[in-house]
Design a protein around this motif. Sequence first.
Motif, PDB file in Angstrom:
ATOM      1  N   GLY A  88       0.833  -1.201   0.000  1.00 35.29           N
ATOM      2  CA  GLY A  88       0.000   0.000   0.000  1.00 35.29           C
ATOM      3  C   GLY A  88       0.862   1.243   0.000  1.00 35.29           C
ATOM      4  O   GLY A  88       2.038   1.205   0.403  1.00 35.29           O
ATOM      5  N   ARG A  89       0.270   2.350  -0.478  1.00 35.99           N
ATOM      6  CA  ARG A  89       1.019   3.597  -0.463  1.00 35.99           C
ATOM      7  C   ARG A  89       1.306   3.996   0.986  1.00 35.99           C
ATOM      8  O   ARG A  89       0.419   4.082   1.820  1.00 35.99           O
ATOM      9  N   GLY A  90       2.578   4.227   1.255  1.00 39.10           N
ATOM     10  CA  GLY A  90       3.020   4.590   2.590  1.00 39.10           C
ATOM     11  C   GLY A  90       3.454   3.416   3.442  1.00 39.10           C
ATOM     12  O   GLY A  90       3.942   3.612   4.559  1.00 39.10           O
ATOM     13  N   ALA A  91       3.285   2.177   2.943  1.00 36.64           N
ATOM     14  CA  ALA A  91       3.657   1.011   3.752  1.00 36.64           C
ATOM     15  C   ALA A  91       5.108   1.090   4.197  1.00 36.64           C
ATOM     16  O   ALA A  91       5.444   0.835   5.360  1.00 36.64           O
ATOM     17  N   CYS A  92       5.966   1.463   3.270  1.00 33.79           N
ATOM     18  CA  CYS A  92       7.391   1.562   3.556  1.00 33.79           C
ATOM     19  C   CYS A  92       7.747   2.965   4.038  1.00 33.79           C
ATOM     20  O   CYS A  92       8.448   3.136   5.038  1.00 33.79           O
ATOM     21  N   ASP A  93       7.245   3.963   3.351  1.00 27.02           N
ATOM     22  CA  ASP A  93       7.641   5.358   3.595  1.00 27.02           C
ATOM     23  C   ASP A  93       6.452   6.183   4.054  1.00 27.02           C
ATOM     24  O   ASP A  93       5.778   6.799   3.241  1.00 27.02           O
ATOM     25  N   MET A  94       6.211   6.334   5.369  1.00 28.32           N
ATOM     26  CA  MET A  94       6.881   5.563   6.395  1.00 28.32           C
ATOM     27  C   MET A  94       5.910   5.175   7.499  1.00 28.32           C
ATOM     28  O   MET A  94       6.177   5.337   8.694  1.00 28.32           O
ATOM     29  N   LYS A  95       4.752   4.657   7.096  1.00 24.59           N
ATOM     30  CA  LYS A  95       3.755   4.303   8.102  1.00 24.59           C
ATOM     31  C   LYS A  95       4.157   3.063   8.899  1.00 24.59           C
ATOM     32  O   LYS A  95       3.717   2.888  10.040  1.00 24.59           O
ATOM     33  N   ALA A  96       5.010   2.229   8.330  1.00 27.53           N
ATOM     34  CA  ALA A  96       5.563   1.133   9.119  1.00 27.53           C
ATOM     35  C   ALA A  96       6.395   1.692  10.267  1.00 27.53           C
ATOM     36  O   ALA A  96       6.366   1.170  11.392  1.00 27.53           O
ATOM     37  N   GLY A  97       7.134   2.758   9.997  1.00 26.86           N
ATOM     38  CA  GLY A  97       7.906   3.403  11.047  1.00 26.86           C
ATOM     39  C   GLY A  97       7.021   4.027  12.108  1.00 26.86           C
ATOM     40  O   GLY A  97       7.305   3.933  13.312  1.00 26.86           O
ATOM     41  N   LEU A  98       5.918   4.661  11.683  1.00 24.14           N
ATOM     42  CA  LEU A  98       4.972   5.218  12.647  1.00 24.14           C
ATOM     43  C   LEU A  98       4.397   4.116  13.532  1.00 24.14           C
ATOM     44  O   LEU A  98       4.289   4.271  14.759  1.00 24.14           O
ATOM     45  N   ALA A  99       4.012   3.004  12.912  1.00 28.97           N
ATOM     46  CA  ALA A  99       3.438   1.887  13.668  1.00 28.97           C
ATOM     47  C   ALA A  99       4.444   1.332  14.664  1.00 28.97           C
ATOM     48  O   ALA A  99       4.093   0.971  15.804  1.00 28.97           O
ATOM     49  N   ALA A 100       5.716   1.251  14.271  1.00 32.06           N
ATOM     50  CA  ALA A 100       6.746   0.745  15.172  1.00 32.06           C
ATOM     51  C   ALA A 100       6.928   1.681  16.366  1.00 32.06           C
ATOM     52  O   ALA A 100       7.072   1.224  17.511  1.00 32.06           O
ATOM     53  N   VAL A 101       6.929   2.981  16.123  1.00 30.90           N
ATOM     54  CA  VAL A 101       7.063   3.946  17.222  1.00 30.90           C
ATOM     55  C   VAL A 101       5.877   3.827  18.180  1.00 30.90           C
ATOM     56  O   VAL A 101       6.041   3.780  19.403  1.00 30.90           O
ATOM     57  N   LEU A 102       4.660   3.769  17.621  1.00 32.77           N
ATOM     58  CA  LEU A 102       3.469   3.628  18.462  1.00 32.77           C
ATOM     59  C   LEU A 102       3.520   2.338  19.285  1.00 32.77           C
ATOM     60  O   LEU A 102       3.198   2.340  20.480  1.00 32.77           O
ATOM     61  N   ALA A 103       3.911   1.249  18.641  1.00 37.13           N
ATOM     62  CA  ALA A 103       3.969  -0.034  19.346  1.00 37.13           C
ATOM     63  C   ALA A 103       5.022  -0.014  20.448  1.00 37.13           C
ATOM     64  O   ALA A 103       4.813  -0.578  21.535  1.00 37.13           O
ATOM     65  N   ALA A 104       6.160   0.630  20.181  1.00 35.91           N
ATOM     66  CA  ALA A 104       7.206   0.719  21.199  1.00 35.91           C
ATOM     67  C   ALA A 104       6.736   1.554  22.389  1.00 35.91           C
ATOM     68  O   ALA A 104       6.928   1.169  23.551  1.00 35.91           O
ATOM     69  N   MET A 105       6.110   2.683  22.098  1.00 36.98           N
ATOM     70  CA  MET A 105       5.589   3.532  23.178  1.00 36.98           C
ATOM     71  C   MET A 105       4.521   2.784  23.979  1.00 36.98           C
ATOM     72  O   MET A 105       4.486   2.847  25.219  1.00 36.98           O
ATOM     73  N   THR A 106       3.649   2.064  23.264  1.00 36.39           N
ATOM     74  CA  THR A 106       2.576   1.328  23.924  1.00 36.39           C
ATOM     75  C   THR A 106       3.130   0.245  24.843  1.00 36.39           C
ATOM     76  O   THR A 106       2.663   0.074  25.986  1.00 36.39           O
ATOM     77  N   ALA A 107       4.113  -0.499  24.360  1.00 35.18           N
ATOM     78  CA  ALA A 107       4.688  -1.575  25.172  1.00 35.18           C
ATOM     79  C   ALA A 107       5.360  -1.026  26.424  1.00 35.18           C
ATOM     80  O   ALA A 107       5.216  -1.585  27.523  1.00 35.18           O
ATOM     81  N   ILE A 108       6.088   0.056  26.270  1.00 35.69           N
ATOM     82  CA  ILE A 108       6.765   0.651  27.430  1.00 35.69           C
ATOM     83  C   ILE A 108       5.739   1.142  28.449  1.00 35.69           C
ATOM     84  O   ILE A 108       5.879   0.926  29.657  1.00 35.69           O
ATOM     85  N   ARG A 109       4.664   1.762  27.968  1.00 33.03           N
ATOM     86  CA  ARG A 109       3.640   2.271  28.884  1.00 33.03           C
ATOM     87  C   ARG A 109       2.899   1.122  29.582  1.00 33.03           C
ATOM     88  O   ARG A 109       2.675   1.153  30.789  1.00 33.03           O
TER      89      ARG A 109
END
Length: 424
Positions: free
Chosen positions: A133-154
């Motif tokens: 999908g458009r944005g899968a690589c650049d860079m919504k995968a990166g956004l999802a990773a940041v959100l998931a990391a923040m969520t796990a830490i919280r």
Amino acid sequence: MTVSLNAAEAAALAAVDEAALGRTLLELLAVPSVTGSAAESELQHMLARHFQRLDLETDLWSMDLQELRADPDYPGAEVPRDEAWGLVGSTRDGGDGPVLALQGHVDVVPPGDRARWVGDPFVPRVTGDIVHGRGACDMKAGLAAVLAAMTAIRSSGVRLRGRLAAHFVVSEEDGGLGAFGTLRRGHTADACVIAEPTGGALMTANAGALTFRIEVPGQATHGSTRYAGVSALDAYLPLHHALARLEATRNADPHPLMAAYPVPYPLSVGTVHAGDWASSVPDLLVAEGRLGVRLDEDTACARKELEDCIARACADDPWLRAHPATVTWPGGQFASGRMPDGHPLAAQVGRAHADITGGRPPGEQGAPYGSDLRLYAGHGIPTLQYGPGEVRWAHGPQEQVCLADVLTVTRALILASLRIVGTR
């Protein structure tokens, strides 16, 4: 290889929800947040709700475009825009430890010819472990990773000694207005990781890219008497050859971080428009392109090199000597930027990646494209890029990302964040 984790690290990694990570990525991809569109703002508001559910200190604000455009350091833009929203979410439970920013841009480029896509570019498809999908690589995968990391830490209940912040910005694709406005807002950090697609590498520098426009005059006449006029297309050709020679000269001795690329600092003409009638000799040609900026090169010097190149080529041509081409600099103006030599951020992120993968720390290199890195670096914030996906898939109709890569980056960001910010 056995990696020894402390209790906080183990708890945060155990809190990663792989299924939720995949769902978040699909949710982000379904918003057609083309740079400059209303959906760009829609996505910022959606992400703000994610921050609020995590009980992050959330700053969602409408940027003063008039004020930012009047700033002498305004980074330029490629598309019209009547609004821009900034978004920063920060942990509340910090002490006297350092602040780490995890940054990503929400905007994507247009999909181009939709006939070249399999299905709708804004309806994500999953085939095995690959998300398209458009944005899968650049860079919504990166956004999802940041959100998931923040969520796990919280959700792990780990208490931080410093603060962890997510900077989600608009307008990266067309100049960097979002990051520029975020920094002007006063959101800063001791270090920053931008989750751009790096294929597992650590991008500690980026070359710049300056958009230029060359206007070449001709002399119109009827096509049947073309010999009585001067075609602006013909007049442009010696300039095009001069630009190719300039590119070769500027790439003769690249910085070691850029030496792996066949052309570290490309000079590319992207659009050429000439004439307004098939049977008329064109009296104007307009060529637009991008000039690669070398690492540590002053943008004013880069512009002057191209302007001098065009001036010399005009002086060597009988028509252009009397009717010289003009050079202007519209659109995005990306300077180069890099992290200070020897800063520990690269080792910290590289060690986290190695601990997750069981391999060696990834190498450092520079990126041949402009990005928000240079704005953070220019603000005195040591910054690197590390994120899921291969940049070769970006901006094309086969754009995709591997979910396993997104998970790896999520876990590495967790370890790096905890080690940089500290726990208590």
